[in-house]
Design a protein around this motif. Structure first.
Motif, PDB file in Angstrom:
ATOM      1  N   ASP A  27     -17.731 -14.704  -7.444  1.00  0.00           N
ATOM      2  CA  ASP A  27     -18.750 -14.639  -6.388  1.00  0.00           C
ATOM      3  C   ASP A  27     -18.187 -15.124  -5.059  1.00  0.00           C
ATOM      4  O   ASP A  27     -18.446 -14.535  -4.009  1.00  0.00           O
ATOM      5  N   LYS A  30     -15.954 -12.473  -3.710  1.00  0.00           N
ATOM      6  CA  LYS A  30     -16.743 -11.354  -3.182  1.00  0.00           C
ATOM      7  C   LYS A  30     -17.277 -11.675  -1.785  1.00  0.00           C
ATOM      8  O   LYS A  30     -17.216 -10.831  -0.880  1.00  0.00           O
ATOM      9  N   LYS A  38     -18.902  -7.439  -7.672  1.00  0.00           N
ATOM     10  CA  LYS A  38     -17.773  -8.090  -8.319  1.00  0.00           C
ATOM     11  C   LYS A  38     -16.772  -7.076  -8.866  1.00  0.00           C
ATOM     12  O   LYS A  38     -15.625  -7.427  -9.128  1.00  0.00           O
ATOM     13  N   GLY A 184     -22.609 -20.135  -1.422  1.00  0.00           N
ATOM     14  CA  GLY A 184     -21.801 -19.718  -2.558  1.00  0.00           C
ATOM     15  C   GLY A 184     -21.043 -20.842  -3.224  1.00  0.00           C
ATOM     16  O   GLY A 184     -20.530 -20.666  -4.328  1.00  0.00           O
ATOM     17  N   ARG A 200     -25.073 -23.189  -7.760  1.00  0.00           N
ATOM     18  CA  ARG A 200     -24.508 -22.526  -6.588  1.00  0.00           C
ATOM     19  C   ARG A 200     -25.578 -22.501  -5.493  1.00  0.00           C
ATOM     20  O   ARG A 200     -26.738 -22.202  -5.765  1.00  0.00           O
ATOM     21  N   GLU A 213     -25.523 -19.586 -12.892  1.00  0.00           N
ATOM     22  CA  GLU A 213     -24.531 -18.574 -13.275  1.00  0.00           C
ATOM     23  C   GLU A 213     -24.780 -18.191 -14.730  1.00  0.00           C
ATOM     24  O   GLU A 213     -23.881 -18.185 -15.566  1.00  0.00           O
TER      25      GLU A 213
END
Length: 240
Positions: A27, A30, A38, A184, A200, A213
């Motif tokens: 992540d 990205k 992803k 993030g 996150r 996650e």
């Protein structure tokens, strides 16, 4: 020869390994490369691995080792680095309180430098649990895992909401003490001044979103004044 995106990703991974001792998540990659999914990161990672720049370590989630760097990043054709993420085998612990500064490092001719960090308690990787407030014991952490700035502490993970980031129940996470984080980042968040959780973080429309996650857990959103960042994840240690 690497494409620009491949080079950008390699540089980002190298920079994070040098700063934190832990590679970024997919992540984070990205977001850093401004990709929509992803799958693009998976393709770039595979290309870098096929060209011999990185190696993914089997059976270790989120474990990437840089084998060499191109000259544009300070490497050479035969250069190699040793910044790969390699969890140490240490006993997990219980704990909880205000962060304490690490003790002096210990070195010998045959062993790497280590620091004693306070284990501050159990942190929820699931729904929030009670706030951390008391140190239970110390744990030895390889100095190379720690970033150069700030105080650090350790927490024992309870729950499975961060498994897709490679963080399992019973793992020890190493946290750099800070009250700021980028979107993030995986952080220790104190919710409503009484519950602590590992999630996150994202800022959305004046609110704070704490995102798991693991698809089994919903994202929880709070007003900004109800969430305090207590630290950012910089390392992980797993017992086998």
């Amino acid at each position: 020869m690497l494409t620009k995106k491949q080079l950008d990703l390699l540089e980002f991974i190298h920079r994070r390994l040098k700063a934190d001792g832990v590679p970024p998540s997919f992540d984070e990659m990205k977001i850093a490369l401004d990709l929509r999914s992803k799958s693009g990161i998976h393709r770039l990672i595979t290309a870098l691995e096929e060209r011999g720049f990185i190696r993914r370590l089997a059976h270790r989630a989120r474990a990437i080792e840089i084998l060499r760097l191109p000259e544009s990043l300070g490497g050479s054709a035969d250069s190699a680095t040793s910044h790969g993420f390699k969890p140490e085998v240490l006993n997990g612990g219980r704990a909880s309180a205000p962060a304490a500064a690490p003790s002096a490092s210990v070195t010998t001719a045959s062993t790497p430098a280590v620091l004693e960090l306070p284990v501050m308690g159990r942190i929820a990787a699931g729904v929030p649990i009670e706030a951390i407030n008391q140190v239970s014991h110390q744990i030895a952490i390889p100095q190379a895992m720690l970033s150069s700035a700030g105080h650090h502490y350790a927490l024992e993970v309870r729950g499975d909401s961060m498994i897709d980031a490679g963080i399992n129940d019973g793992d020890i996470v190493v946290i750099r003490e800070t009250d700021t984080a980028d979107d993030g980042d995986i952080v220790v968040a104190l919710v409503q001044n009484e519950e602590a959780t590992l999630k996150r973080i994202f800022r959305r429309d004046g609110a704070i979103a704490l995102e798991a996650e693991n698809p089994a857990y919903e994202t929880r959103t709070y007003p900004e004044d109800q969430v305090q960042i207590q630290g950012r994840l910089v390392g992980l240690i797993r017992s086998y």
